[in-house]
Design a protein around this motif. Structure first.
Motif, mmCIF file in Angstrom:
data_model
loop_
_atom_site.group_PDB
_atom_site.id
_atom_site.type_symbol
_atom_site.label_atom_id
_atom_site.label_comp_id
_atom_site.label_asym_id
_atom_site.label_seq_id
_atom_site.Cartn_x
_atom_site.Cartn_y
_atom_site.Cartn_z
ATOM 1 N N LYS A 115 0.876 -1.016 0.068
ATOM 2 C CA LYS A 115 0.091 -0.186 0.078
ATOM 3 C C LYS A 115 0.934 1.290 0.020
ATOM 4 C CE LYS A 115 -4.121 -1.864 2.049
ATOM 5 N NZ LYS A 115 -4.935 -2.137 3.200
ATOM 6 N N ILE A 116 1.947 1.168 0.546
ATOM 7 C CA ILE A 116 2.900 2.440 0.767
ATOM 8 C C ILE A 116 3.522 2.690 -0.785
ATOM 9 C CG2 ILE A 116 5.242 3.010 1.717
ATOM 10 C CD1 ILE A 116 4.251 2.152 4.478
ATOM 11 N N LEU A 117 3.893 1.411 -1.198
ATOM 12 C CA LEU A 117 4.462 1.484 -2.732
ATOM 13 C C LEU A 117 3.595 1.860 -3.725
ATOM 14 C CD1 LEU A 117 6.200 -2.113 -2.384
ATOM 15 C CD2 LEU A 117 7.527 0.168 -2.450
ATOM 16 N N VAL A 148 13.181 3.196 -0.232
ATOM 17 C CA VAL A 148 13.812 3.194 1.175
ATOM 18 C C VAL A 148 12.983 4.175 1.707
ATOM 19 C CG1 VAL A 148 15.870 3.914 2.371
ATOM 20 C CG2 VAL A 148 16.261 2.573 0.102
ATOM 21 N N ILE A 149 12.314 4.008 2.979
ATOM 22 C CA ILE A 149 11.466 4.781 3.572
ATOM 23 C C ILE A 149 11.963 4.866 4.966
ATOM 24 C CG2 ILE A 149 9.469 4.249 2.218
ATOM 25 C CD1 ILE A 149 8.451 2.381 4.499
ATOM 26 N N MET A 150 11.618 6.089 5.757
ATOM 27 C CA MET A 150 11.855 6.159 6.849
ATOM 28 C C MET A 150 10.885 5.334 7.932
ATOM 29 S SD MET A 150 14.232 8.236 6.453
ATOM 30 C CE MET A 150 14.811 8.358 8.332
ATOM 31 N N ALA A 187 10.939 -14.755 14.929
ATOM 32 C CA ALA A 187 12.050 -13.739 14.684
ATOM 33 C C ALA A 187 11.716 -12.244 14.647
ATOM 34 C CB ALA A 187 12.636 -14.150 13.457
ATOM 35 N N GLY A 188 10.448 -12.207 15.154
ATOM 36 C CA GLY A 188 10.182 -10.870 15.282
ATOM 37 C C GLY A 188 9.504 -10.159 14.162
ATOM 38 N N GLN A 189 9.355 -10.738 13.025
ATOM 39 C CA GLN A 189 8.810 -10.107 11.837
ATOM 40 C C GLN A 189 7.230 -9.725 12.030
ATOM 41 O OE1 GLN A 189 8.899 -12.337 8.223
ATOM 42 N NE2 GLN A 189 8.508 -10.871 6.865
HETATM 43 P P1 5GP Z 1 9.606 -5.930 11.222
HETATM 44 O O1 5GP Z 1 9.369 -6.365 12.599
HETATM 45 O O2 5GP Z 1 8.488 -6.631 10.319
HETATM 46 O O3 5GP Z 1 11.143 -6.360 10.949
HETATM 47 O O4 5GP Z 1 9.578 -4.510 11.121
HETATM 48 C C1 5GP Z 1 8.590 -3.822 10.625
HETATM 49 C C2 5GP Z 1 8.969 -2.305 10.752
HETATM 50 O O5 5GP Z 1 8.003 -1.478 9.846
HETATM 51 C C3 5GP Z 1 8.703 -1.855 12.262
HETATM 52 O O6 5GP Z 1 10.098 -1.272 12.590
HETATM 53 C C4 5GP Z 1 7.791 -0.751 12.165
HETATM 54 O O7 5GP Z 1 8.006 0.274 12.845
HETATM 55 C C5 5GP Z 1 7.746 -0.422 10.604
HETATM 56 N N1 5GP Z 1 6.481 0.063 10.028
HETATM 57 C C6 5GP Z 1 4.950 -0.439 10.526
HETATM 58 N N2 5GP Z 1 4.249 -0.036 9.758
HETATM 59 C C7 5GP Z 1 4.670 1.163 9.168
HETATM 60 C C8 5GP Z 1 4.201 2.268 8.273
HETATM 61 O O8 5GP Z 1 2.819 2.092 8.038
HETATM 62 N N3 5GP Z 1 4.934 2.893 7.844
HETATM 63 C C9 5GP Z 1 6.541 2.968 7.866
HETATM 64 N N4 5GP Z 1 7.133 3.786 7.485
HETATM 65 N N5 5GP Z 1 7.028 1.820 8.737
HETATM 66 C C10 5GP Z 1 5.927 1.163 9.391
#
Ligand code: 5GP
Ligand code: ZN
Length: 135
Positions: A6-8, A25-27, A89-91
Protein backbone atom coordinates in the motif's frame (compact mmCIF):
# COMPACT_ATOMS: atom_id res chain seq x y z
CA UNK A 1 -2.73 -6.07 0.00
CA UNK A 2 0.04 -5.74 2.62
CA UNK A 3 0.91 -2.44 4.28
CA UNK A 4 4.20 -2.00 2.42
CA UNK A 5 2.50 -2.73 -0.93
CA UNK A 6 0.00 0.00 0.00
CA UNK A 7 2.92 2.34 0.73
CA UNK A 8 4.50 1.41 -2.61
CA UNK A 9 1.15 2.15 -4.31
CA UNK A 10 0.97 5.50 -2.48
CA UNK A 11 -2.28 4.48 -0.81
CA UNK A 12 -0.56 5.08 2.53
CA UNK A 13 1.87 7.99 2.93
CA UNK A 14 5.50 7.47 3.85
CA UNK A 15 8.69 9.47 4.03
CA UNK A 16 10.77 8.20 1.15
CA UNK A 17 14.50 8.82 0.84
CA UNK A 18 15.45 6.76 -2.22
CA UNK A 19 13.96 4.88 -5.15
CA UNK A 20 15.33 2.80 -8.03
CA UNK A 21 13.97 0.04 -10.29
CA UNK A 22 13.94 -2.57 -7.53
CA UNK A 23 13.64 -0.76 -4.20
CA UNK A 24 12.21 2.12 -2.24
CA UNK A 25 13.80 3.26 0.98
CA UNK A 26 11.48 4.78 3.59
CA UNK A 27 11.92 6.14 7.09
CA UNK A 28 10.59 3.74 9.73
CA UNK A 29 7.45 5.23 11.29
CA UNK A 30 8.44 3.98 14.78
CA UNK A 31 12.22 4.49 14.59
CA UNK A 32 14.58 2.67 16.93
CA UNK A 33 17.10 5.48 16.39
CA UNK A 34 17.46 8.73 14.43
CA UNK A 35 17.76 7.79 10.76
CA UNK A 36 16.17 4.31 11.01
CA UNK A 37 15.33 3.36 7.42
CA UNK A 38 13.75 0.39 5.71
CA UNK A 39 14.85 -0.92 2.31
CA UNK A 40 11.69 -2.32 0.75
CA UNK A 41 11.71 -4.30 -2.52
CA UNK A 42 9.05 -3.09 -4.97
CA UNK A 43 8.13 -6.70 -5.69
CA UNK A 44 6.11 -8.32 -2.90
CA UNK A 45 7.77 -11.28 -1.23
CA UNK A 46 7.25 -12.34 2.33
CA UNK A 47 10.75 -12.92 3.66
CA UNK A 48 14.14 -14.55 2.99
CA UNK A 49 12.50 -17.86 2.07
CA UNK A 50 10.81 -16.54 -1.07
CA UNK A 51 13.20 -13.67 -1.82
CA UNK A 52 13.90 -13.49 -5.57
CA UNK A 53 17.59 -13.87 -6.48
CA UNK A 54 17.83 -10.51 -8.27
CA UNK A 55 16.57 -8.74 -5.14
CA UNK A 56 18.95 -10.68 -2.91
CA UNK A 57 21.87 -9.76 -5.19
CA UNK A 58 21.14 -6.07 -5.24
CA UNK A 59 20.03 -5.30 -1.70
CA UNK A 60 23.41 -5.32 0.06
CA UNK A 61 25.11 -2.91 -2.33
CA UNK A 62 22.22 -0.53 -1.56
CA UNK A 63 22.52 -1.18 2.18
CA UNK A 64 26.22 -0.26 1.94
CA UNK A 65 25.46 2.93 0.00
CA UNK A 66 22.78 4.00 2.50
CA UNK A 67 25.01 3.20 5.46
CA UNK A 68 27.73 5.46 4.07
CA UNK A 69 25.17 8.19 3.28
CA UNK A 70 23.50 8.10 6.70
CA UNK A 71 26.92 8.18 8.37
CA UNK A 72 27.81 11.31 6.42
CA UNK A 73 24.41 12.93 6.91
CA UNK A 74 23.90 12.26 10.61
CA UNK A 75 27.34 11.45 11.99
CA UNK A 76 26.52 7.94 13.15
CA UNK A 77 29.02 5.98 15.25
CA UNK A 78 27.86 2.55 14.03
CA UNK A 79 25.02 0.83 12.18
CA UNK A 80 22.96 -2.28 12.79
CA UNK A 81 21.52 -4.02 9.75
CA UNK A 82 18.61 -6.17 10.77
CA UNK A 83 16.18 -8.37 8.91
CA UNK A 84 13.48 -10.49 10.54
CA UNK A 85 11.99 -13.63 9.01
CA UNK A 86 8.88 -15.17 10.54
CA UNK A 87 6.82 -14.23 13.57
CA UNK A 88 9.13 -16.07 15.99
CA UNK A 89 12.01 -13.93 14.67
CA UNK A 90 10.10 -10.70 15.31
CA UNK A 91 8.76 -10.10 11.80
CA UNK A 92 5.67 -7.89 11.99
CA UNK A 93 5.31 -6.78 8.39
CA UNK A 94 5.26 -9.75 6.04
CA UNK A 95 6.80 -7.96 3.07
CA UNK A 96 10.58 -8.47 3.02
CA UNK A 97 12.57 -5.46 4.27
CA UNK A 98 16.02 -4.66 5.59
CA UNK A 99 16.38 -2.34 8.57
CA UNK A 100 19.24 0.18 8.55
CA UNK A 101 19.57 1.34 12.14
CA UNK A 102 22.15 4.03 12.86
CA UNK A 103 23.78 3.90 16.30
CA UNK A 104 25.10 6.79 18.33
CA UNK A 105 27.47 6.70 21.28
CA UNK A 106 25.22 9.01 23.32
CA UNK A 107 22.06 6.96 22.72
CA UNK A 108 21.22 4.18 25.14
CA UNK A 109 19.06 1.81 23.08
CA UNK A 110 18.99 -1.97 23.22
CA UNK A 111 18.32 -3.94 20.09
CA UNK A 112 20.46 -7.01 20.47
CA UNK A 113 21.34 -8.56 23.80
CA UNK A 114 20.90 -12.24 23.01
CA UNK A 115 20.92 -15.03 25.52
CA UNK A 116 23.41 -17.77 24.58
CA UNK A 117 22.93 -21.53 24.57
CA UNK A 118 25.49 -23.64 26.38
CA UNK A 119 26.27 -26.22 23.71
CA UNK A 120 29.15 -28.70 23.69
CA UNK A 121 31.54 -28.42 20.75
CA UNK A 122 30.33 -31.87 19.64
CA UNK A 123 26.72 -30.66 19.54
CA UNK A 124 27.74 -27.69 17.40
CA UNK A 125 29.60 -30.10 15.08
CA UNK A 126 26.47 -32.28 14.85
CA UNK A 127 24.29 -29.31 13.96
CA UNK A 128 26.81 -28.15 11.35
CA UNK A 129 26.81 -31.64 9.82
CA UNK A 130 22.99 -31.57 9.50
CA UNK A 131 23.19 -28.25 7.70
CA UNK A 132 26.04 -29.42 5.42
CA UNK A 133 23.98 -32.48 4.46
CA UNK A 134 21.34 -30.33 2.78
CA UNK A 135 23.57 -27.68 1.16
P1 5GP B 1 9.63 -6.08 11.26
O1 5GP B 1 9.38 -6.30 12.71
O2 5GP B 1 8.57 -6.69 10.39
O3 5GP B 1 11.03 -6.45 10.84
O4 5GP B 1 9.60 -4.51 11.08
C1 5GP B 1 8.50 -3.79 10.65
C2 5GP B 1 8.88 -2.33 10.74
O5 5GP B 1 7.96 -1.59 9.97
C3 5GP B 1 8.81 -1.78 12.17
O6 5GP B 1 10.09 -1.24 12.52
C4 5GP B 1 7.72 -0.74 12.11
O7 5GP B 1 8.01 0.38 12.90
C5 5GP B 1 7.67 -0.39 10.64
N1 5GP B 1 6.36 0.02 10.16
C6 5GP B 1 5.17 -0.59 10.43
N2 5GP B 1 4.17 0.05 9.80
C7 5GP B 1 4.72 1.08 9.12
C8 5GP B 1 4.19 2.11 8.28
O8 5GP B 1 2.99 2.21 8.04
N3 5GP B 1 5.08 2.99 7.74
C9 5GP B 1 6.42 2.91 7.99
N4 5GP B 1 7.21 3.84 7.42
N5 5GP B 1 6.96 1.96 8.78
C10 5GP B 1 6.12 1.06 9.34
ZN1 ZN C 1 3.65 -6.36 0.05
Amino acid sequence: MCIFCKILNKEIPSTQVYEDDLFVVIMDIFPISRGHMLIVPKEHCENIFDLPEHIAKNIYPLAKKLSICVSKALGTDGINILQNNGEIAGQEVFHFHLHIIPRYKDEDIQISKPTRLKLEASEIEEIAQKIKNVI
